[in-house]
Design an enzyme around this catalytic site. Sequence first.
Site, PDB file in Angstrom:
ATOM      1  N   MET A 147      -1.743  63.905 102.034  1.00  0.00           N
ATOM      2  CA  MET A 147      -1.738  64.906 103.122  1.00  0.00           C
ATOM      3  C   MET A 147      -2.860  65.016 103.734  1.00  0.00           C
ATOM      4  O   MET A 147      -3.045  64.977 104.937  1.00  0.00           O
ATOM      5  CB  MET A 147      -1.082  66.133 102.667  1.00  0.00           C
TER       6      MET A 147
ATOM      7  N   HIS B 178       1.776  74.481 106.671  1.00  0.00           N
ATOM      8  CA  HIS B 178       2.632  73.259 105.954  1.00  0.00           C
ATOM      9  C   HIS B 178       3.098  72.321 106.913  1.00  0.00           C
ATOM     10  O   HIS B 178       3.626  72.268 107.576  1.00  0.00           O
ATOM     11  CB  HIS B 178       3.760  73.857 105.229  1.00  0.00           C
TER      12      HIS B 178
ATOM     13  N   ASN C 200       4.817  64.756 105.819  1.00  0.00           N
ATOM     14  CA  ASN C 200       4.468  63.575 105.819  1.00  0.00           C
ATOM     15  C   ASN C 200       5.123  62.507 106.427  1.00  0.00           C
ATOM     16  O   ASN C 200       6.260  62.266 106.158  1.00  0.00           O
ATOM     17  CB  ASN C 200       4.249  63.259 104.279  1.00  0.00           C
TER      18      ASN C 200
END
Length: 287
Positions: free
Chosen positions: A18, A143, A146
């Site tokens: 990430m 947040h 991916n």
Amino acid sequence: MRTITDIQHIAVIGAGVMGRGIALAAALAGYKATLYDIHAQTLEQSAQYFEKFLSDSVSRGKMDAATKVSIIGHLHLTQDLADLKADFIVEAILENLELKQKVLREVEVINADDAIIASNTSTIPITRIGAGLQHPGRLIGMHFFNPAPIMKLVEVISGAATEVWVSDVTFALAQKMGKTAVHAQDEPGFIVNRVARHFYLESLKVLEERGADHETIDRVMENVGFKMGPFKLMDLIGVETNHEVTKSLYEAFFHDEKFRPSRVQQKKVDAGHFGRKSGRGFYSYDK
Ligand code: NAD
């Protein structure tokens, strides 16, 4: 107190799946991006990832060669914590509360009181992370999904102490990065990970009960409209990261049976079959 125009330099902690994607997404949006990790090898892999992503964009005609050079120039890799002095810091280290708090405490002291600190946690409540910090008012959840440079959604999560201007700047930053920002409540797993847990866990149960093998389950789910089957997705995310997320949700919901982690997945983790990153997960990959 800062506004969106004060944000020029974004620092990312953790250069894994990430962190490297978030740093690249920031550089693609024109920001100076610093990517920090404790492991030199992870930083080297990040440099290769940047090179491949940008070269592919050039060869597909999505970017010209000069832009590629400029974006590479915006990206800085470092193992020196002092380089994490920035306007906006995104933490993307392992999904572990104590570790996140420890690292963020170190990052707090080197930064101005109004530098924003965002966590890319998948499940840990922002209020809980903030409880271990000196200035929980400037901590927020941001947040990403991916792969971060491609996936559009960003959940923005305010903790109990998060100040309104911090949420406003974070939301605006996500939009400047070309993302679709949504506010999510500070509940375990926020929106996506809470809902998606059952996609993974039920698939793992079908596998465990020998209802079907993982390839069949993936194929069936893809045929019904999901872009990726659950096992391909776990391999992409990182089987061990996905398992940690489930364990975190299981704890957060006081051992609610519906979030019980899978023994099949635990075995994969024990074997080091983490997915694409390790060359083997539910499927095998050329490293
Ligand atoms: P990862 O294991 O790929 O990367 C974590 C990185 O953190 C590693 O490079 C490791 O070296 C580094 N690290 C560990 N301790 C550190 C420290 N003390 N200081 C600096 N770096 C340190 O994990 P990931 O999949 O990138 O996940 C990172 C975070 O993002 C987690 O909180 C995870 O829940 C969340 N997340 C993951 C996904 C996903 O699809 N993988 C999606 C959204 C959010």
